[in-house]
Each structure stands twice: as structure tokens, then as C-alpha cells.
Design an enzyme around this catalytic site. Structure first.
Site, PDB file in Angstrom:
ATOM      1  N   THR A 119      12.343  20.998   7.034  1.00  0.00           N
ATOM      2  CA  THR A 119      13.198  20.776   8.210  1.00  0.00           C
ATOM      3  C   THR A 119      12.387  20.196   9.366  1.00  0.00           C
ATOM      4  O   THR A 119      12.701  19.119   9.900  1.00  0.00           O
ATOM      5  CB  THR A 119      13.840  22.118   8.639  1.00  0.00           C
ATOM      6  OG1 THR A 119      14.495  22.677   7.506  1.00  0.00           O
ATOM      7  CG2 THR A 119      14.818  21.939   9.775  1.00  0.00           C
ATOM      8  N   LYS A 145       4.825  30.324  13.971  1.00  0.00           N
ATOM      9  CA  LYS A 145       4.680  31.504  14.848  1.00  0.00           C
ATOM     10  C   LYS A 145       4.111  32.704  14.114  1.00  0.00           C
ATOM     11  O   LYS A 145       3.389  33.506  14.692  1.00  0.00           O
ATOM     12  CB  LYS A 145       6.015  31.865  15.494  1.00  0.00           C
ATOM     13  CG  LYS A 145       7.109  32.230  14.504  1.00  0.00           C
ATOM     14  CD  LYS A 145       8.223  31.251  14.558  1.00  0.00           C
ATOM     15  CE  LYS A 145       9.197  31.419  13.419  1.00  0.00           C
ATOM     16  NZ  LYS A 145      10.247  30.457  13.388  1.00  0.00           N
ATOM     17  N   VAL A 192       7.287  28.806  19.624  1.00  0.00           N
ATOM     18  CA  VAL A 192       8.117  29.719  20.424  1.00  0.00           C
ATOM     19  C   VAL A 192       9.340  28.965  20.923  1.00  0.00           C
ATOM     20  O   VAL A 192       9.223  27.996  21.677  1.00  0.00           O
ATOM     21  CB  VAL A 192       7.328  30.301  21.628  1.00  0.00           C
ATOM     22  CG1 VAL A 192       8.226  31.240  22.429  1.00  0.00           C
ATOM     23  CG2 VAL A 192       6.094  31.033  21.152  1.00  0.00           C
ATOM     24  N   GLY A 223      11.455  26.893  19.507  1.00  0.00           N
ATOM     25  CA  GLY A 223      11.692  25.530  18.996  1.00  0.00           C
ATOM     26  C   GLY A 223      11.581  24.411  20.003  1.00  0.00           C
ATOM     27  O   GLY A 223      10.484  23.970  20.350  1.00  0.00           O
ATOM     28  N   LYS A 239       7.216  35.803  18.482  1.00  0.00           N
ATOM     29  CA  LYS A 239       7.310  34.877  19.621  1.00  0.00           C
ATOM     30  C   LYS A 239       6.896  35.562  20.928  1.00  0.00           C
ATOM     31  O   LYS A 239       6.162  34.984  21.726  1.00  0.00           O
ATOM     32  CB  LYS A 239       8.731  34.316  19.705  1.00  0.00           C
ATOM     33  CG  LYS A 239       9.041  33.381  18.527  1.00  0.00           C
ATOM     34  CD  LYS A 239      10.525  33.060  18.423  1.00  0.00           C
ATOM     35  CE  LYS A 239      10.799  32.117  17.256  1.00  0.00           C
ATOM     36  NZ  LYS A 239      12.235  31.978  16.963  1.00  0.00           N
ATOM     37  N   GLY A 266      15.838  24.079  14.704  1.00  0.00           N
ATOM     38  CA  GLY A 266      16.501  22.876  14.201  1.00  0.00           C
ATOM     39  C   GLY A 266      15.529  21.721  14.067  1.00  0.00           C
ATOM     40  O   GLY A 266      14.477  21.688  14.728  1.00  0.00           O
TER      41      GLY A 266
HETATM   42  P1  NAP Z   1      10.739  24.303   5.233  1.00  0.00           P
HETATM   43  O1  NAP Z   1      11.970  23.532   5.490  1.00  0.00           O
HETATM   44  O2  NAP Z   1      10.747  25.372   4.224  1.00  0.00           O
HETATM   45  O3  NAP Z   1       9.579  23.249   4.875  1.00  0.00           O
HETATM   46  C1  NAP Z   1       8.315  23.628   4.412  1.00  0.00           C
HETATM   47  C2  NAP Z   1       7.589  22.390   3.931  1.00  0.00           C
HETATM   48  O4  NAP Z   1       6.255  22.718   3.605  1.00  0.00           O
HETATM   49  C3  NAP Z   1       8.189  21.746   2.681  1.00  0.00           C
HETATM   50  O5  NAP Z   1       8.139  20.347   2.787  1.00  0.00           O
HETATM   51  C4  NAP Z   1       7.279  22.223   1.553  1.00  0.00           C
HETATM   52  O6  NAP Z   1       7.184  21.298   0.489  1.00  0.00           O
HETATM   53  C5  NAP Z   1       5.956  22.312   2.261  1.00  0.00           C
HETATM   54  N1  NAP Z   1       5.064  23.325   1.693  1.00  0.00           N
HETATM   55  C6  NAP Z   1       5.248  24.651   1.663  1.00  0.00           C
HETATM   56  N2  NAP Z   1       4.202  25.264   1.078  1.00  0.00           N
HETATM   57  C7  NAP Z   1       3.340  24.282   0.744  1.00  0.00           C
HETATM   58  C8  NAP Z   1       2.065  24.262   0.119  1.00  0.00           C
HETATM   59  N3  NAP Z   1       1.489  25.390  -0.289  1.00  0.00           N
HETATM   60  N4  NAP Z   1       1.450  23.069  -0.052  1.00  0.00           N
HETATM   61  C9  NAP Z   1       2.041  21.912   0.357  1.00  0.00           C
HETATM   62  N5  NAP Z   1       3.242  21.877   0.972  1.00  0.00           N
HETATM   63  C10 NAP Z   1       3.883  23.043   1.160  1.00  0.00           C
HETATM   64  O7  NAP Z   1      10.212  24.979   6.592  1.00  0.00           O
HETATM   65  P2  NAP Z   1      10.611  24.582   8.094  1.00  0.00           P
HETATM   66  O8  NAP Z   1      11.913  25.210   8.449  1.00  0.00           O
HETATM   67  O9  NAP Z   1      10.420  23.139   8.309  1.00  0.00           O
HETATM   68  O10 NAP Z   1       9.513  25.417   8.924  1.00  0.00           O
HETATM   69  C11 NAP Z   1       8.174  24.992   8.975  1.00  0.00           C
HETATM   70  C12 NAP Z   1       7.431  25.810  10.043  1.00  0.00           C
HETATM   71  O11 NAP Z   1       8.037  25.598  11.311  1.00  0.00           O
HETATM   72  C13 NAP Z   1       7.467  27.335   9.813  1.00  0.00           C
HETATM   73  O12 NAP Z   1       6.250  27.888  10.253  1.00  0.00           O
HETATM   74  C14 NAP Z   1       8.605  27.794  10.713  1.00  0.00           C
HETATM   75  O13 NAP Z   1       8.477  29.132  11.127  1.00  0.00           O
HETATM   76  C15 NAP Z   1       8.417  26.864  11.901  1.00  0.00           C
HETATM   77  N6  NAP Z   1       9.606  26.629  12.697  1.00  0.00           N
HETATM   78  C16 NAP Z   1      10.761  26.252  12.089  1.00  0.00           C
HETATM   79  C17 NAP Z   1      11.886  25.999  12.878  1.00  0.00           C
HETATM   80  C18 NAP Z   1      13.162  25.544  12.247  1.00  0.00           C
HETATM   81  O14 NAP Z   1      14.124  25.305  12.976  1.00  0.00           O
HETATM   82  N7  NAP Z   1      13.224  25.364  10.930  1.00  0.00           N
HETATM   83  C19 NAP Z   1      11.826  26.158  14.280  1.00  0.00           C
HETATM   84  C20 NAP Z   1      10.601  26.537  14.866  1.00  0.00           C
HETATM   85  C21 NAP Z   1       9.493  26.770  14.069  1.00  0.00           C
HETATM   86  P3  NAP Z   1       8.472  20.854  -0.390  1.00  0.00           P
HETATM   87  O15 NAP Z   1       9.305  20.019   0.522  1.00  0.00           O
HETATM   88  O16 NAP Z   1       7.911  20.081  -1.523  1.00  0.00           O
HETATM   89  O17 NAP Z   1       9.139  22.140  -0.801  1.00  0.00           O
HETATM   90  N1  HSE Z   2      14.745  31.630  12.385  1.00  0.00           N
HETATM   91  C1  HSE Z   2      14.574  31.253  13.756  1.00  0.00           C
HETATM   92  C2  HSE Z   2      15.836  31.554  14.563  1.00  0.00           C
HETATM   93  C3  HSE Z   2      14.296  29.773  13.903  1.00  0.00           C
HETATM   94  O1  HSE Z   2      16.865  31.958  14.007  1.00  0.00           O
HETATM   95  O2  HSE Z   2      15.772  31.390  15.778  1.00  0.00           O
HETATM   96  C4  HSE Z   2      12.865  29.414  13.892  1.00  0.00           C
HETATM   97  O3  HSE Z   2      12.152  29.965  14.975  1.00  0.00           O
END
Ligand code: NAP
Ligand code: HSE
Length: 424
Positions: A14, A98, A125, A127, A198, A296
Site C-alpha cells: 500500500t 511505527k 505517526v 500517516g 505512535k 492510506g
Molecule cells: P503491505 O501493503 O503489506 O506491503 C508490504 C510490502 O513489503 C509488500 O510489497 C511486500 O512484498 C514487501 N515485503 C514484506 N516483507 C518483505 C521481505 N521480507 N522482503 C521483501 N519484501 C517484503 O504494507 P503497508 O500497508 O504498505 O505498510 C508498510 C509499512 O507502513 C508498515 O510498517 C505499516 O505499519 C506502515 N504504515 C502503513 C500505513 C497504511 O496506511 N497502510 C500507514 C502508515 C504506516 P509483496 O508485495 O511481494 O508481498
Molecule cells: N492500522 C492503522 C490505522 C493505519 O487503522 O490507523 C496505519 O497506521
């Protein structure tokens, strides 16, 4: 021609996809390689060059051409080991992780200092909301006294829906999972772990001390019922999952995550759905609130990109980029135990419907030094028992717990149905 900044991206989920799209707009940025788990996965990213995908994340952190590692893979391992290696190799880090920063931030910050590089983590923290940079720079003239925020979108969505539809927690959680807001294992969000990570990051920045995330008192939202939301509203409050950090007179840090009744006059009471907001109080500024999308693809990418561009703008100019963003702390915070914290409380009990019951509850509180602001009977239940709601003035948690113990021992007491702290 000015030098281009070369990026190694760890993760293309994402946040990684959004980051790639936003960074691609900048001519001075080159994304050399992207590490993923599965290079054959179908990805709907316009213009993606599949040749730069690899499963060899180590290759990126060891590549001498790469200036900045952007870690958006998530999880503690192997992210921790990869970032350590990248720091040792003199690379700057931008991360949205985080969990990692809350748990291992201080080790990584020390390593960054030793290697004269910087770790930026605005996206970790809330997003898309800029909060770390303002705390470190724009608000640096203040002594911060309190931070209170809604830092988890999933739980805010669930509580907002429970309020607008009168639905039970489990029903709304299921709906949130079907809509893709809540994860299949929602415990990190609904039990408050995500918000604890956070607030631990924010508290250590704001109060300039090491915070132990495992010592943060935490309650989730799964015990909140639509009845509490409806009574709270009658009293002039909404219920929100609040992450709180404040300094006591003795300079201890009172850091906790739990649901609270928030006065409808408080700006946080009107932050709904998946939105996040953080109120910061400082001795000079008074109160400021930062609000916006806390998660997001594109909002989180906005924060990641801001960090990348901040570092890129100093590369080749400043040997010691972004000195204000160095975050290692030499002092451990003294973290207040929940028993020693003070709050106002909402207490909902179910008792026999007999004369003297309300007076007796009042006497129990009085004996523990707890001042009551309100005590009312909210009618009778079908079994003939009485539902009574108490609202206290500021009280110590340990006194509340002792009063609850005494209430339980009364013959007329059926159940203490809920206890929720209150913020005005
Ligand atoms: P996600 O959609 O699950 O994406 C994770 C990505 O990392 C995927 O592309 C995955 O590969 C790759 N990956 C995972 N383990 C790996 C490994 N061992 N070696 C190589 N590649 C690996 O996660 P996300 O939602 O983007 O979140 C990523 C980070 O941002 C997390 O720390 C999360 O807490 C933080 N975050 C997320 C949001 C949010 O809105 N989603 C907001 C703020 C912070 P594949 O694509 O091949 O599976
Ligand atoms: N899972 C978190 C939330 C998004 O619902 O706010 C990433 O920080």
C-alpha cells in the site's frame, strides 16, 4: 547538473506503491531497485519497470550507489536488520514502520548518529499528518505539556459507526473488515497496540526522553457498548480511543492509550470515521491541533516523500543533514504507573432496585475521597434491576479501583458494567 538522489525501496505494498507514484514526479530522484517478497505478483502500478524488482533486499542496503533506503515493508524482522546494515553502510533511512521505531528506535538512532546519517519517520505517526517535523522544528520553542490524539483510523471508524448506527462493536468490526478498513487480525488496532506505538514515538520526541513502549498502559475499544455511547452523548460527550502523553509536576510521563468520554466542546470529539487528529499543548503556543488522513496509500506516501525530499535537498551540501531530526535520547523517561494517574471517570453499574442504593454508592466514593459530579438512575432493566451511572471529578485510579472493589462486595450490587475515563 545537480546530482540525482538514488533510492532503494524496501516494499511495494500500500505505502510503497503510493511512494513510487509520488516520487516518480521528481526528476532529481531515481528509484534504483525495489525489494518485494514476490516479484511475480500482479501489481497495478502504471509505468512500473518490473526489471527493478528483486527479492534480494540485502542487495539494496549494500549497494554503494544508493543514498536513501525507504523502508515500507513493515514488521520488526528483517526490517530491523536491513536498516542496521544500511546505516552501517552510510545510507539515510526513511521509514513508515511505527512498530520498529517504537521498539528499536533508540538503537537505530544511535547507530545513525555514529554513521553521521539520519532516520526520518514522519509517516510512522498518523500517516499523512505532518506532526514529527512540526514538533522538532516549528514547536521547538515550547515546553510541551501534553499530547492527546486519535491516532488509529480503524478504531475511530468503528466508534463513529457505533455512534451513528447504534450498532454493537462486533458487528461494526466485521463490516470494517469486509470494507478493507480493519485487518483480518484486527488486534493491533482494536487493542490499542498501534496507538501505543505512535504515542510512544511522539512522547519521546516531545519530552526528549527514551520511552519504553511496553510500559504504556493500554486498553482497547472492544468493551465499549452502544449504551455507553448513548449515555455519554446525553452527558455531552463522545467516546474516542485516545492516546495521551503528559508530564506530571514531578516530571514523570503519564502515557496511556484507552477509550475516553471526550467533551463535545473538545476539538477531538468531532474527528470522525478514519480521520486522525493530534492536539499538542505547549507553554508558548497554547493548544494546536493537527488533523487529517492517518493512513492510506497516497496520504502516507505524502509523508514518506516529504522525508525523502528533505534529505535529498541537503545531500552534497551539508555533511551533517537535518541535525534537528537526530533523535537519540540519553535519559530514560520515568513512566507513571496507571494506579498513580488521575482522571475523571464514568462508571455504569447494575444494582438491586432498593431504597438507599444510590446513597450507598455515593458514600463508598466519598470514603475513598472521590468527589461525584453526577449520579443518576437510568431506568430499570427487564429483570427489575436498576442501571445507575456515576460521573466523578478528578480522582486517582487506585482510589477508583478500591471504590469499585467495595461496590462489588455490596449485597445489592449485580455488576459493574463499565468504567471509562473522561476528558473535558
Ligand atoms: P503491505 O501493503 O503489506 O506491503 C508490504 C510490502 O513489503 C509488500 O510489497 C511486500 O512484498 C514487501 N515485503 C514484506 N516483507 C518483505 C521481505 N521480507 N522482503 C521483501 N519484501 C517484503 O504494507 P503497508 O500497508 O504498505 O505498510 C508498510 C509499512 O507502513 C508498515 O510498517 C505499516 O505499519 C506502515 N504504515 C502503513 C500505513 C497504511 O496506511 N497502510 C500507514 C502508515 C504506516 P509483496 O508485495 O511481494 O508481498
Ligand atoms: N492500522 C492503522 C490505522 C493505519 O487503522 O490507523 C496505519 O497506521
Amino acid at each position: 547538473m545537480s546530482k540525482k538522489t538514488v533510492i532503494g525501496l524496501l516494499g511495494l505494498g500500500t505505502v510503497g506503491s503510493g511512494t513510487l507514484k509520488v516520487l516518480n514526479k521528481f526528476d532529481n530522484i531515481i528509484i534504483k531497485n525495489i525489494a518485494v517478497r514476490d516479484t511475480n505478483k500482479k501489481r497495478n502500478i502504471e509505468g512500473l519497470d518490473n526489471n527493478i524488482l528483486t527479492t534480494d533486499a540485502e542487495m539494496l542496503v549494500n549497494d554503494p550507489d544508493i543514498d536513501i533506503i525507504v523502508e515500507v515493508m513493515g514488521g520488526l524482522h528483517p526490517a530491523f536488520e536491513l536498516i542496521k546494515k544500511a546505516l552501517q553502510n552510510g545510507k539515510h533511512i526513511v521509514t513508515a514502520n511505527k512498530d520498529l521505531i517504537a521498539k528499536h528506535g533508540e538503537d537505530l538512532f544511535s547507530l545513525a548518529k555514529e554513521n553521521n546519517v539520519v532516520i526520518m519517520y514522519e509517516a510512522a505517526v498518523a500517516g499523512g499528518i505532518p506532526i514529527l517535523m512540526p514538533l522538532r522544528q516549528s514547536l521547538s520553542g515550547n515546553s510541551i505539556t501534553k499530547i492527546a490524539g486519535i491516532m488509529n483510523g480503524t478504531t475511530n471508524y468503528i466508534l463513529t459507526k457505533m455512534e451513528s448506527e447504534g450498532s454493537e462493536f462486533n458487528a461494526v468490526l466485521k463490516e470494517a473488515q469486509e470494507l478493507g478498513y480493519a485487518e483480518s487480525d484486527p488486534s493491533g488496532d482494536v487493542q490499542g497496540h498501534d496507538a501505543a506505538n505512535k504515542i510512544s514515538i511522539l512522547a519521546s520526541l516531545a519530552f526528549n526522553k527514551k520511552v519504553d513502549v511496553d510500559k504504556i498502559y493500554r486498553e482497547g475499544i472492544d468493551y465499549i457498548s452502544p449504551i455507553d455511547i448513548s449515555y455519554a452523548s446525553e452527558f455531552g460527550y463522545n467516546i474516542k480511543l485516545i492516546a495521551l502523553a503528559q508530564e506530571t509536576k514531578d516530571k514523570a510521563l503519564d502515557i496511556r492509550v484507552h477509550p475516553m468520554l471526550i467533551s463535545k466542546k473538545h476539538p477531538l470529539a468531532h474527528i470522525n470515521d478514519v480521520m486522525n487528529a493530534i492536539v499538542v499543548e505547549g507553554d508558548a503556543v497554547g493548544q494546536v491541533m493537527f488533523s487529517g488522513p492517518g493512513a492510506g496509500e497516497m496520504p502516507t506516501a505524502s509523508s514518506v516523500t516529504g522525508d525523502v525530499l528533505s534529505i535529498a535537498s541537503e545531500l552534497g551540501i551539508n555533511e551533517y543533514p537535518l541535525p534537528m531530526m537526530r533523535n537519540n535520547h540519553s535519559t530514560n523517561a520515568v513512566q507513571l504507573k496507571i494506579d498513580d494517574s488521575r482522571s475523571r471517570y464514568y462508571i455504569r453499574v447494575n444494582t438491586d432496585n432498593l431504597p438507599g442504593v444510590i446513597g450507598d454508592l455515593g458514600l463508598t466514593c466519598g470514603r475513598k475521597g472521590i468527589n461525584l459530579c453526577s449520579i443518576i438512575q437510568k431506568g430499570l432493566l427487564p429483570d427489575g434491576t436498576a442501571r445507575i451511572v456515576l460521573l466523578t471529578a478528578l480522582a486517582y485510579e487506585k482510589d477508583i479501583q478500591e471504590a469499585l472493589k467495595e461496590m462489588y462486595q455490596k449485597r445489592t450490587m449485580k455488576r459493574v458494567e463499565n468504567v471509562i475515563r473522561v476528558m473535558d
